[in-house]
Structures are given as C-alpha cells and as structure tokens.
Design a protein around this motif. Structure first.
Motif, short mmCIF file in Angstrom:
data_model
loop_
_atom_site.label_atom_id
_atom_site.label_comp_id
_atom_site.label_asym_id
_atom_site.label_seq_id
_atom_site.Cartn_x
_atom_site.Cartn_y
_atom_site.Cartn_z
N GLU A 42 -8.34 -10.50 15.84
CA GLU A 42 -7.37 -11.19 16.69
C GLU A 42 -6.21 -11.74 15.87
N PHE A 43 -6.51 -12.29 14.70
CA PHE A 43 -5.46 -12.82 13.84
C PHE A 43 -4.54 -11.69 13.37
N VAL A 44 -5.13 -10.60 12.92
CA VAL A 44 -4.34 -9.47 12.42
C VAL A 44 -3.42 -8.92 13.52
N CYS A 45 -3.92 -8.89 14.75
CA CYS A 45 -3.10 -8.39 15.87
C CYS A 45 -1.85 -9.23 16.09
N ASP A 46 -1.88 -10.50 15.69
CA ASP A 46 -0.72 -11.38 15.87
C ASP A 46 0.27 -11.31 14.71
N LEU A 47 -0.05 -10.57 13.67
CA LEU A 47 0.85 -10.43 12.53
C LEU A 47 1.97 -9.44 12.85
N THR A 48 3.05 -9.50 12.09
CA THR A 48 4.14 -8.54 12.27
C THR A 48 3.68 -7.16 11.83
N PRO A 50 4.93 -4.85 9.72
CA PRO A 50 4.86 -4.58 8.28
C PRO A 50 3.69 -5.30 7.60
N THR A 51 3.34 -6.49 8.08
CA THR A 51 2.22 -7.21 7.49
C THR A 51 0.90 -6.56 7.90
N GLN A 52 0.81 -6.14 9.15
CA GLN A 52 -0.41 -5.45 9.62
C GLN A 52 -0.69 -4.21 8.78
N LYS A 53 0.36 -3.52 8.38
CA LYS A 53 0.18 -2.29 7.60
C LYS A 53 -0.43 -2.55 6.24
N ARG A 54 -0.39 -3.81 5.78
CA ARG A 54 -0.98 -4.15 4.48
C ARG A 54 -2.38 -4.72 4.63
N CYS A 55 -2.90 -4.71 5.87
CA CYS A 55 -4.26 -5.19 6.12
C CYS A 55 -5.19 -4.00 6.31
N ARG A 56 -6.36 -4.09 5.69
CA ARG A 56 -7.35 -3.03 5.84
C ARG A 56 -8.63 -3.60 6.40
N HIS A 74 -8.80 -7.57 5.32
CA HIS A 74 -8.29 -8.13 4.07
C HIS A 74 -6.83 -7.73 3.93
N PHE A 75 -6.01 -8.64 3.43
CA PHE A 75 -4.60 -8.35 3.16
C PHE A 75 -4.48 -7.86 1.73
N ASP A 76 -3.93 -6.66 1.56
CA ASP A 76 -3.75 -6.10 0.22
C ASP A 76 -2.51 -6.71 -0.42
N ASN A 77 -2.72 -7.57 -1.42
CA ASN A 77 -1.60 -8.14 -2.17
C ASN A 77 -0.98 -7.09 -3.08
N SER A 78 -1.79 -6.17 -3.54
CA SER A 78 -1.37 -5.17 -4.51
C SER A 78 -0.90 -3.90 -3.83
N LEU A 127 1.37 5.79 4.23
CA LEU A 127 0.78 6.26 5.48
C LEU A 127 -0.35 7.25 5.21
N ASP A 128 -0.12 8.21 4.32
CA ASP A 128 -1.15 9.20 3.98
C ASP A 128 -2.38 8.52 3.37
N ILE A 129 -2.14 7.56 2.48
CA ILE A 129 -3.24 6.87 1.81
C ILE A 129 -4.03 6.04 2.83
N ARG A 130 -3.32 5.32 3.70
CA ARG A 130 -4.00 4.51 4.73
C ARG A 130 -4.83 5.37 5.66
N GLU A 131 -4.35 6.58 5.97
CA GLU A 131 -5.11 7.48 6.84
C GLU A 131 -6.44 7.87 6.21
N VAL A 132 -6.46 8.09 4.90
CA VAL A 132 -7.72 8.42 4.22
C VAL A 132 -8.66 7.22 4.28
#
Length: 192
Positions: A42-48, A50-56, A74-78, A127-132
C-alpha cells in the motif's frame, strides 16, 4: 486509539492500533531480510512512478496477528551497476553451488531462456533488468521454484552482492528448491 494511558500517578500518551503493530513487525523484519527499510504494498502504491521503479518485492508474507498476505518491498539505493560491483557475501560460493543445475534438461523444464536472461541482465537497461527480477520473484510466489533457482543463479552471476536474492536462495534452499504442496504464494513471519 489515541490518548492517555496510565494511572493517577503516571500517564503516557500512546497510540493503540493494528497499524502501529504492523509498522513494528515490518521494522523488525528488516533484520531477517538484512535491509535497512521495508515497505508495504500500500505504501509503495502511493509513491511516485520513478520511485516505485526503484522498489523491488522482497517477499509475500503474513505477519503475526494477521492472516492477510502482503507483499513487502525494498527501495534500491544503489544502481544496478553498483550492485554488479558490490562485495560478494562470505557464502557466495555456497549460494552459487546451491543454484547450479546439473543437466540441460533441468533448464528446458524450467522454461528459462538463459541466453535471453543473460542478455537482459547485461544490457544496462533498467527495464530489462527489472523484468528478469520480476520473473524471478513471480516464479517464487507462483511455486515454480526450479525456474526461480535458475533465475537466481543468473542474477547472482551479474549482481553478486544483492542481498534480496541471497535471502531468497537461502529460504528456498531449505526446501531444496522443491515447492511444498501446501504453498499458497506466501509464508508466515512469526517474529514480533
């Protein structure tokens, strides 16, 4: 519930809520998953965006006191490049060994196109990496643990310092990558 709790001699302001308990359990789970912060779906759904894209997604679990499964993130800082050069864990060789396959038939049965997965992981395209990673995670929650094992191995070859995949491998290794018949796509976390 919000208000004063106590006696005539001692009063504390406090909150009593299932949300407070949930936040406490989520914070406690950071130790299990070896990450500094975990977030609810629920928290992640409320993020923008670009920020959601850094969450796995990390796992899908039920917490003590709840029967409702929840995906935690988890939010990927790296960046992925930083993850590719991160320090390998002490048990890296053990993780690689446990995700090895013995025959090409095992790969065929999993349905993983190793060449395509390695191309995506090495592409440098988020995008390719996130899909894997999403395929890897979905294979886990859907009970296709042999497919997940192979994708974990390919992920570890490219991103040896990724603690999320280390955790997943360690969990699935307890079952020799054989999905239990009672698996429903999540498991219970019983820590407080």
């Amino acid at each position: 519930i919000e208000g004063a709790i106590g006696s005539k001699t001692k009063i504390d302001a406090s909150y009593l809520s299932p949300h407070v308990n949930f936040a406490s359990r989520l914070e406690a789970s950071t130790k299990r998953y070896r990450v500094p912060v975990l977030m609810s779906h629920e928290f992640v759904c409320d993020l923008t965006g670009p920020t959601q894209k850094r969450c796995r997604p990390v796992d899908t679990v039920t917490f003590k006191g709840s029967s409702q499964p929840m995906t935690i993130y988890h939010f990927d800082n790296s960046s992925y490049e930083d993850m590719a050069t991160a320090t390998k864990p002490a048990n890296y060789d053990e993780l690689i060994q446990s995700t090895s396959w013995k025959t090409n038939a095992e790969i065929r049965q999993s349905g993983v196109d190793i060449t395509e997965a390695r191309r995506s992981l090495g592409s440098g395209k988020s995008l390719d990496i996130r899909e894997v990673y999403q395929d890897l995670y979905n294979s886990y929650t859907e009970g296709n643990w042999q497919r997940c094992k192979i994708l974990c191995r390919l992920w570890m070859e490219r991103f040896p310092g990724d603690v999320l995949v280390h955790n997943l491998i360690e969990y699935l290794s307890q079952y020799s990558f054989q999905c239990p018949s009672e698996w429903s796509g999540y498991h219970a976390l019983t820590e407080k």
